[in-house]
Design a protein around this motif. Structure first.
Motif, PDB file in Angstrom:
ATOM      1  N   VAL A  78      20.617 -26.481  11.865  1.00  0.00           N
ATOM      2  CA  VAL A  78      20.490 -27.523  11.273  1.00  0.00           C
ATOM      3  C   VAL A  78      21.605 -28.527  11.324  1.00  0.00           C
ATOM      4  N   LEU A  79      22.419 -28.457  11.531  1.00  0.00           N
ATOM      5  CA  LEU A  79      23.406 -29.239  11.840  1.00  0.00           C
ATOM      6  C   LEU A  79      23.374 -29.791  13.186  1.00  0.00           C
ATOM      7  N   ILE A  80      22.885 -28.857  14.104  1.00  0.00           N
ATOM      8  CA  ILE A  80      22.083 -29.706  15.167  1.00  0.00           C
ATOM      9  C   ILE A  80      21.226 -30.081  15.776  1.00  0.00           C
ATOM     10  N   ASP A  81      20.674 -30.163  14.721  1.00  0.00           N
ATOM     11  CA  ASP A  81      19.330 -31.317  14.603  1.00  0.00           C
ATOM     12  C   ASP A  81      19.666 -32.685  13.514  1.00  0.00           C
ATOM     13  N   GLN A  82      20.991 -32.835  12.979  1.00  0.00           N
ATOM     14  CA  GLN A  82      21.643 -33.972  12.332  1.00  0.00           C
ATOM     15  C   GLN A  82      22.579 -34.395  12.684  1.00  0.00           C
ATOM     16  N   GLY A  83      22.261 -33.994  13.874  1.00  0.00           N
ATOM     17  CA  GLY A  83      23.564 -34.393  15.192  1.00  0.00           C
ATOM     18  C   GLY A  83      24.773 -34.766  14.995  1.00  0.00           C
TER      19      GLY A  83
END
Length: 372
Positions: free
Chosen positions: A193-198
Motif C-alpha cells: 500500500v505504501l509503495i502504491d501511494q509513493g
C-alpha cells in the motif's frame, strides 16, 4: 449497475460543474470543437476554458479517474504529460477524481499538471489566459473503505508507520514484522500500500527510501484522534502546572504520555496551550487514574482529556520533557494533524520542526530502535 463508461461520464460532468463554479460567470467551459465543428472527444475530456471578456481561451485535457495513487501518477501519467508539453500547440492537463489524497496531489503537481477533486481540492494554474485557483477540500476520503481494502488506519498500521518514520532504512518485511510483532503477511501487504501511494521505495525486497513526512501526513488523514482513542473530560482543580508536577512524579501512576497542544508547545510553539491531552494505557482504569491525578469528572468542557490508547505502540519512544512523559514526535505529529480545532496547525509546525532536526530524532537502523 452503472457501466465504467457511465461512471466516467458522470465524473466528467460533475467535474465540469465544479470547474464552472470555480471560474465564475466570466469564463465559458465547453467541449473542444475542431475546425469542422465536430467535437474532438465524445466524452468531453478535451475542453476549452474561454474568457468571455477578451475572447482568449485555453484547451484543457481532462484526465478523469475514479481513484488514483501517487505511484500511478508517476509511472503512467507523468511520462504522458511530459510528452504533451513537448508537442506544438500542447494542451494543459487537468486530473479530476472524486477525491485526491495529499500525496497524490503533490505527485500531480510534480508531473506538471493541474487537479480538481469533487470535495474541493483544486489547483488550476494556467499562464494564458491567466487563471489561478487554489482551494482546499476534504483531507480524508469521503468514501468508506471497501471490505478487505488496506489503508493506513488502525493501530497495527500506526505501529508500522511509526517504525518506518522513526528508523532509517534499509530493512525488509521480516525484520519489520519481528520488531513490531505484526504478522509478516500483514506487513508485506501494508508495504505494498505504501509503495502504491509513493511513500516508500523497495529494491530487492528491501525498503530503501521512506518519505516519512508524507507518510505521517497520510496516516493522519486516515484517522481521527478522538475516534481512534476515546477521550474522557476532566477538570484539574489545582491547575495544569500542579498536574504536570504530579505527572513528573509518576509515583504509583499507570503508563501515561502527554500529546496535543502542550506537547506541541514544548518543541514548536504556535499558540497558547488548550486542553491537556494525556494518553492512558488501553487497559487502564480511567476513573482510578483520574483520582490518582486529582482530577474531577465533568460532563462538559474540562481542561484535561484522558485518551485511552488503542495500542501500546502509542507509547513507543516516549520522551521526558521536564520529567513529564511526552509521546514521540512521530506520534505527536499524527495526533495533532488528525485532531480537532487548531491541532492540525500545530501539527504542521511540528512537521517542519522534524524536518530541520531529523538527525536528532530519527534512529540510524533497526538495531538502534530495538535498543531504544
Amino acid at each position: 449497475m452503472d457501466t465504467p463508461d457511465e461512471v466516467s461520464a458522470g465524473l466528467v460532468e460533475r467535474a465540469l460543474e465544479a470547474l464552472r463554479a470555480a471560474l465564475g460567470s466570466t469564463y465559458v467551459v465547453e467541449p473542444y470543437h475542431t475546425q469542422h465543428g465536430d467535437s474532438a472527444d465524445s466524452d468531453n475530456s478535451l475542453i476549452t476554458l474561454k474568457d468571455s471578456r477578451s475572447g482568449t481561451y485555453v484547451t484543457v485535457l481532462l484526465e478523469a479517474k475514479q481513484s488514483l495513487t501517487p505511484a500511478f501518477v508517476r509511472t503512467n501519467l507523468a511520462p504522458r504529460f511530459k510528452l504533451m508539453r513537448q508537442l506544438p500547440n500542447s494542451v494543459s492537463p487537468l486530473v479530476v477524481a472524486p477525491w485526491l489524497s495529499a500525496a497524490t496531489r503533490v505527485a500531480i503537481a510534480e508531473a506538471g499538471a493541474n487537479y480538481l477533486d469533487l470535495t474541493g481540492n483544486t489547483e488550476l494554474d494556467i499562464a494564458y489566459p491567466r487563471i489561478l485557483i487554489r482551494t482546499s477540500g476534504q483531507r480524508r476520503s469521503p468514501a468508506p473503505a471497501s471490505p478487505g481494502q488496506r489503508s493506513l488506519n488502525g493501530p497495527r498500521a500506526g505501529r508500522l508507520v511509526r517504525l518506518l518514520a522513526d528508523t532509517r532504512p534499509p530493512y525488509g518485511a521480516s525484520a519489520l514484522a519481528a520488531h513490531t510483532q505484526l504478522s509478516p503477511p500483514y506487513v508485506s501487504r501494508l508495504l505494498d500500500v505504501l509503495i502504491d501511494q509513493g511513500l516508500i521505495e523497495r529494491v530487492r525486497r528491501q525498503v530503501t527510501e521512506v518519505d516519512w513526512a508524507a507518510m505521517l501526513t497520510a496516516r493522519a488523514q486516515e484517522t481521527k484522534l478522538l475516534v481512534a482513542h476515546p477521550a474522557t473530560g476532566f477538570l484539574a482543580p489545582q491547575g495544569i502546572p500542579h498536574l504536570m508536577a504530579t505527572l513528573a512524579g509518576r509515583s504509583g501512576l499507570p503508563q501515561l504520555a502527554v500529546t496535543g497542544s502542550y506537547a506541541a508547545a514544548a518543541v514548536a510553539p504556535v499558540a497558547m496551550e488548550g486542553q491537556l491531552l494525556v494518553f492512558t494505557a488501553g487497559d487502564a482504569d480511567v476513573p482510578a487514574t483520574a483520582r490518582a491525578l486529582g482530577l474531577i469528572a465533568t460532563d462538559r468542557g474540562g481542561d484535561v482529556l484522558l485518551l485511552r490508547a488503542n495500542d501500546v505502540g502509542v507509547f513507543s519512544r516516549s520522551r521526558l520533557i521536564h520529567g513529564v512523559p511526552h509521546v514521540a514526535l512521530s506520534q505527536l505529529v499524527v495526533d495533532c494533524l488528525s485532531g480537532p480545532g487548531r491541532l492540525p496547525t500545530e501539527g504542521a509546525a511540528i512537521l517542519e520542526y522534524m524536518r530541520t532536526t531529523e538527525d536528532e530524532w530519527r534512529l540510524p537502523n533497526l538495531a538502534a530502535a530495538a535498543a531504544a
